[in-house]
Design a protein around this motif. Structure first.
Motif, mmCIF file in Angstrom:
data_model
loop_
_atom_site.group_PDB
_atom_site.id
_atom_site.type_symbol
_atom_site.label_atom_id
_atom_site.label_comp_id
_atom_site.label_asym_id
_atom_site.label_seq_id
_atom_site.Cartn_x
_atom_site.Cartn_y
_atom_site.Cartn_z
ATOM 1 N N THR B 428 11.828 -17.693 -45.338
ATOM 2 C CA THR B 428 12.134 -18.794 -44.199
ATOM 3 C C THR B 428 12.778 -19.959 -44.982
ATOM 4 N N VAL B 429 12.409 -20.091 -46.284
ATOM 5 C CA VAL B 429 13.095 -21.126 -46.987
ATOM 6 C C VAL B 429 14.461 -21.015 -47.508
ATOM 7 N N LEU B 430 14.652 -19.535 -47.664
ATOM 8 C CA LEU B 430 16.216 -18.972 -48.012
ATOM 9 C C LEU B 430 16.990 -19.121 -46.746
ATOM 10 N N SER B 431 16.279 -18.812 -45.608
ATOM 11 C CA SER B 431 17.252 -18.828 -44.546
ATOM 12 C C SER B 431 17.642 -20.370 -43.992
ATOM 13 N N LYS B 435 22.927 -23.148 -48.655
ATOM 14 C CA LYS B 435 24.049 -23.580 -49.441
ATOM 15 C C LYS B 435 23.464 -23.327 -50.875
ATOM 16 N N SER B 436 21.980 -23.488 -51.092
ATOM 17 C CA SER B 436 21.476 -23.518 -52.343
ATOM 18 C C SER B 436 21.608 -21.909 -52.880
ATOM 19 N N VAL B 437 21.496 -21.024 -51.650
ATOM 20 C CA VAL B 437 21.436 -19.620 -52.218
ATOM 21 C C VAL B 437 22.691 -19.283 -52.695
ATOM 22 N N THR B 438 23.856 -19.947 -51.989
ATOM 23 C CA THR B 438 25.204 -19.518 -52.529
ATOM 24 C C THR B 438 25.463 -20.272 -53.809
ATOM 25 N N ASP B 439 24.885 -21.308 -54.043
ATOM 26 C CA ASP B 439 25.022 -22.217 -55.082
ATOM 27 C C ASP B 439 24.480 -21.296 -56.337
ATOM 28 N N MET B 456 7.091 -24.636 -52.490
ATOM 29 C CA MET B 456 6.111 -25.279 -52.683
ATOM 30 C C MET B 456 5.770 -26.398 -51.743
ATOM 31 N N LYS B 457 6.699 -27.013 -51.181
ATOM 32 C CA LYS B 457 6.641 -28.171 -50.057
ATOM 33 C C LYS B 457 6.261 -27.664 -48.941
ATOM 34 N N MET B 458 6.692 -26.568 -48.653
ATOM 35 C CA MET B 458 6.465 -25.807 -47.266
ATOM 36 C C MET B 458 4.999 -25.462 -47.377
ATOM 37 N N SER B 459 4.485 -25.064 -48.582
ATOM 38 C CA SER B 459 3.053 -24.388 -48.607
ATOM 39 C C SER B 459 1.755 -25.557 -48.832
ATOM 40 N N LYS B 460 2.560 -26.828 -48.752
ATOM 41 C CA LYS B 460 1.768 -28.010 -49.253
ATOM 42 C C LYS B 460 1.072 -28.086 -50.484
ATOM 43 N N GLY B 461 2.082 -27.344 -51.316
ATOM 44 C CA GLY B 461 1.442 -27.190 -52.895
ATOM 45 C C GLY B 461 0.657 -26.086 -53.294
ATOM 46 N N LYS B 462 0.292 -25.557 -52.178
ATOM 47 C CA LYS B 462 -0.971 -24.523 -52.420
ATOM 48 C C LYS B 462 -0.343 -22.940 -52.918
ATOM 49 N N ALA B 463 1.061 -23.018 -52.991
ATOM 50 C CA ALA B 463 1.598 -21.572 -53.025
ATOM 51 C C ALA B 463 1.388 -21.406 -54.507
#
Lengths: 475, 479
Positions: B428-431, B435-439, B456-463
């Motif tokens: 999900t994050v990659l998609s 831009k970051s992926v390209t960078d 980490m943000k998406m997992s609310k720090g729990k990943a």
């Protein structure tokens, strides 16, 4: 009622409930009030003696009761008492009241002995006549125009004039034996360490020793037995030391060797003193003891050694009297230094100041090796010489003082007499030995003479035994 | 070229011993007690009182003497130092003059990984004075006897120190040693350690010492450094000007940072030392020395070397040497948990110390116990929680107490290590961050950090960050 009774007799009367402690104390207090105007033996007389005695009247008496229960005692005014001032007969401490009792006082109180008052003395125990007291001199009860000896002048005089049956003094260079001899009472200076010094205001702490006065040797032994023993508050007090009063009574001199101490019979001794003391020696001989001549030449150096050490210690011991926390403070001063100088200049008497100055000089840089260290070497030599003397005899015998009590205010000028005045008593303190003065007769003016017996360290029981034999035989 | 001068320094350190009772009486003493409530006739020097030596004072002095490899005088004595001052109630201080209990030792320590040795001339036992109080509300001076008779040891160094920095290192080493031996509370601001500083200068290369000046009233380590620097400079200047240095005692004035002449050699105080006959000779038996020796804790130098061998950095090793109580805590943790010592050290020196300092707590009073920290570090090591969660747990324990595992549960700090779930999250994050992926693929490797952060943000720090990292690398590499 108790005029010719000694402490042991009165003790029996109390224990058999013939008299109450309050009757005994009432008698002695009245006697003290009667004699004080002439003798001046006390600096402070107890104001609540009768109340305390009446409380004792209520206490049960059992076999565990002390033989001294209910008896009054006079205490030299350099021994701390929480209920009376302790002045050392000095202006410096005229209003000083200790917040605690000396160990000897606690022990006496526990045994139901009541302090009748605090006795006069030479200021800070510095003197041999009682005349350096800030509270006027004590007079000899045998002749009021004469000194009682010192420094425990009041403690000897009170027993001599019958205003107390018992008293405590302190002996640094003869301060018990000297007045005992002059006043015709028994005075014991125990072995150094036998009696706790806790609460004794120090003069020269390596020599100071609390000791006892009484009319008889038996009483002296009873009183000494009541105060000896280890005290956790005094590191120099000996462990497991006791006085066996039964052994004192049962002692025999048969076969014992009495050493006649040659150096104490030197030039300056009065003929009558020489005669009476040698008569005492012969009494021992008649009881089966053997007399031997003993010489300890180092005794002649002992006065110099004694003064070097005693005055050094005094200069330090008396530093706490500075006008800051207790005692006399000068009314006028500009700064800290003048507060010290004025308080000490005004608060101490001449003799005390003289000794502090000499002691300070001796300890000063450059003088320590010249005087103090040499004095300690002389002390060690003297101790060895005493030990060698005790290989030849069991006990040493000498006069206490070369002369009987002198008139008040009289200044001795004969150097031999002056020297001999302390030479018989001082070596005993340098060596830490026990010694006793026992009355042995009167001079042609009826002034008392004492014989001194010197024992080995911690032989106080035997020493009292010799004295008891002599006392019994000479009565 | 002018002459180069060398500074010669010797220190006399007075350390207040932390025995329960005073040196010569049974009074208990604690700093800060109400004035004149911790004193008795003996320590107030009342007439007729006598001193009784506290055996624990001897024991503490022996600890220091043996730890510094001193010769122990098995028979020493007590002497009186006579002088008048209102804080000295007897008119003399009981000390040891010609025969101290300990002589000829050495203080060893590591400084910046260099092994140093400073020789000791002696260690002796003495008593502290009372304290004078100058109260504005009262015209005059008051005396507090609480400190009167508190035991001190005076630790006298040889003139082996050559700079203010070296003097400070030595002072700190002595403090560490006192602390390690548990014989002094070591609080300079409470006056438990004070020092007199002896300073002289000489032309470099000259063997004979210059004229020595003693400085009193130095009450802090930084004060000692300043005093030495000031005095060395003053003396050097005198010599450079062709003048001589007077043998004298000077007082260090900390406020204005200057030394002021107190007295010269000519009017030097004569203390009239002589033996105190109230105290028996101090006799120390072979058995006593042996007993003290066997009971000594691990000494700083040995401890430092042990920590280095455990993989700790020189500075972390030094940290624990200087803080013996924290070292005990650390050692207990190491014993308890099979976590890398270096990791444990990092947490104690960093996070725990910071929180202790913030709350003004000593390690002895730490809300986080050895068991607590061990449990937490094990959870991190096992990947159950991450480092950030560890910090949250510490905060919680400092605020409300509790067990790390329960806190992790309650605050939902357990990290997600489920690879399938995380793989989906990474996708999900990659998609969402093309831009970051390209960078990243164009060589901007720090874009990876950004992507990790987003996960980490998406997992609310729990990943679990390690797994996220691995997954990202795998997926970016494969794409």
């Amino acid at each position: 009622m108790f005029e010719n009774k000694n402490a042991a007799d009165i003790s029996i009367m109390i224990r058999q409930k013939e008299v109450k402690p309050s009757e005994v104390c009432g008698y002695f207090l009245a006697r003290a009030k009667e004699t004080e105007p002439d003798v001046n033996a006390f600096i402070t007389l107890s104001s609540d003696l009768m109340e305390r005695a009446e409380k004792l009247d209520q206490e049960p008496i059992s076999s565990a009761t002390s033989p001294l229960f209910g008896l009054p005692i006079a205490i030299k005014d350099n021994i701390s008492t929480s209920d009376m001032p302790t002045t050392c007969a000095s202006k410096m401490l005229a209003n000083y009241r200790p917040p605690y009792d000396a160990t000897v006082i606690s022990r006496l109180r526990e045994q139901g002995v009541l302090v009748i008052g605090k006795t006069n003395m030479d200021e800070f125990a510095m003197g041999a006549s009682g005349e350096t007291s800030f509270f006027q001199p004590t007079h000899n009860p045998h002749d009021l125009s004469r000194v009682p000896g010192g420094s425990s002048s009041g403690s000897a005089a009170t027993v001599a004039c019958g205003s107390a049956p018992l008293s405590l003094g302190s002996d640094t260079g003869g301060s018990i034996r000297n007045p005992a001899s002059s006043c015709g009472v028994v005075g014991l200076k125990p072995t150094y360490g036998a009696v706790s010094r806790y609460g004794l205001l120090a003069y020269a702490n390596s020599f100071d020793q609390i000791g006892t006065f009484a009319k008889t040797v038996t009483d002296t032994a009873l009183l000494t037995a009541a105060i000896v023993g280890h005290d956790q508050k005094d590191a120099t007090s000996s462990r497991d030391f006791t006085i066996d009063t039964a052994a004192v009574e049962a002692f025999s001199v048969k076969g014992k060797k009495i050493g006649i101490l040659k150096e104490c019979f030197a030039a300056g001794i009065a003929n009558c003193v020489d005669d009476r003391v040698m008569a005492a020696a012969n009494t021992f001989a008649s009881m089966g003891a053997k007399l031997v001549d003993v010489s300890i030449p180092s005794i002649n150096d002992s006065l110099s050694a004694y003064y070097a050490i005693a005055l050094s210690e005094a200069s330090s011991n008396l530093s706490k009297y500075d006008g800051l926390r207790f005692g006399y403070r000068a009314a006028h001063f500009d700064d800290l230094e003048s507060l010290y100088i004025n308080s000490r200049s005004e608060g101490f008497g001449e003799e005390v100041k003289r000794r502090i100055i000499i002691g300070t000089y001796i300890l000063s840089s450059g003088n320590y090796d010249k005087y103090y260290r040499k004095a300690r070497i002389l002390q060690a030599t003297l101790q060895n010489d005493f030990a060698a003397a005790f290989m030849k005899c069991d006990i040493l015998l000498s006069p206490v003082t070369p002369q009987t009590a002198r008139p008040l205010g009289y200044k001795e000028t004969n150097p031999d007499t002056l020297f001999l005045g302390d030479v018989c008593t001082v070596p005993v303190n340098l060596a830490g030995l026990p010694a006793i003065s026992v009355p042995c007769g009167l001079d042609h003016e009826n002034m008392p003479i004492g014989v001194q017996l010197i024992g080995r360290k911690f032989s106080d029981t035997e020493l009292l035994g010799y004295a008891r034999v002599f006392e019994r035989e000479s009565n | 070229m002018g002459t180069v001068y060398e500074t010669i320094i010797g220190l006399e350190i007075h350390a207040e011993l932390s025995t329960k009772t005073k040196a010569f009486c049974a009074c208990e003493y604690r700093y800060g007690g109400e004035v004149n409530t911790q004193c008795c006739p003996v320590c107030m020097g009342l007439p007729g009182t006598l001193p009784i030596l506290n055996r624990m004072v001897v024991e503490y002095a022996l600890r220091m003497g043996i730890a510094t490899n001193c010769h122990i005088n098995q028979v020493s004595k007590h002497d009186r130092k006579n002088y008048f001052y209102p804080d000295l109630p007897k008119g003399y201080q009981v000390t040891q003059a010609d025969i101290p209990i300990c002589e000829n030792g050495v203080v060893e320590f590591y400084h910046q990984n260099h092994h140093k040795k400073i020789r000791l001339a002696r260690i002796h036992i003495e008593e502290d004075t009372a304290k004078l109080l100058h109260d504005d509300a009262f015209r005059g001076t008051l005396i507090d006897f609480n400190r009167s008779g508190v035991p001190l040891i005076e630790i006298v160094s040889e003139p082996d120190l050559r700079s203010s920095g070296e003097a400070k290192d030595y002072l700190e080493a002595v403090r560490t040693l006192l602390d390690t031996l548990d014989i002094c509370n070591c609080r300079m601001q409470e006056g438990t350690i004070r020092c007199d500083v002896n300073v002289s200068v000489r032309p470099k290369g000259q063997e004979a010492y210059g004229t020595r000046v003693e400085m009193k009233n130095v009450n802090s380590f930084s004060g000692a450094m300043q005093a030495i620097e000031y005095e060395a400079e003053r003396q050097t200047k005198l010599l450079q000007e062709g003048k001589t240095v007077a043998q004298e005692t000077r007082r260090w004035d900390e406020k204005s940072s200057v030394s002021v002449a107190m007295r010269t050699k000519e009017d030097a105080a004569d203390y009239r030392y002589f033996p105190d006959a109230d105290l028996l000779p101090l006799v120390v038996s072979d058995e006593w020395i042996e007993k003290v020796k066997n009971a000594l804790p691990e000494l700083p130098v040995a401890k430092y070397e042990r920590y280095l061998s455990m993989g700790l950095s020189p500075s972390d090793s030094a940290f624990f040497v200087e803080q013996p109580k924290k070292a005990v805590f650390f050692d207990d943790c190491v014993k308890n948990e099979n976590v890398l010592p270096k990791t444990i050290a990092n947490w104690i020196i960093g996070e725990i110390t910071a929180r202790l300092n913030k709350n003004s707590l000593l390690i002895e009073d730490s809300p986080v116990t050895v068991m607590g920290i061990c449990e937490m570090l094990r959870m991190i090591d096992d990947g159950i929680i991450n480092n950030d969660a560890g910090k949250v747990i510490l905060n919680e324990i400092f605020a409300n107490g509790g067990k790390p595992s329960e806190i992790a549960e309650r605050l939902a700090l357990i990290q997600n290590s489920d690879e399938d779930e995380l793989s989906a999250l990474v996708d999900t994050v990659l998609s969402e961050n093309e831009k970051s992926v390209t960078d990243y693929r164009n060589g901007k490797t720090n874009a990876l950090g950004f992507l990790v952060g987003q996960c980490m943000k998406m997992s609310k720090g729990k990943a679990n960050p390690q797994i996220i990292n691995q997954l990202l690398r795998d997926k970016l590499g494969n794409a």
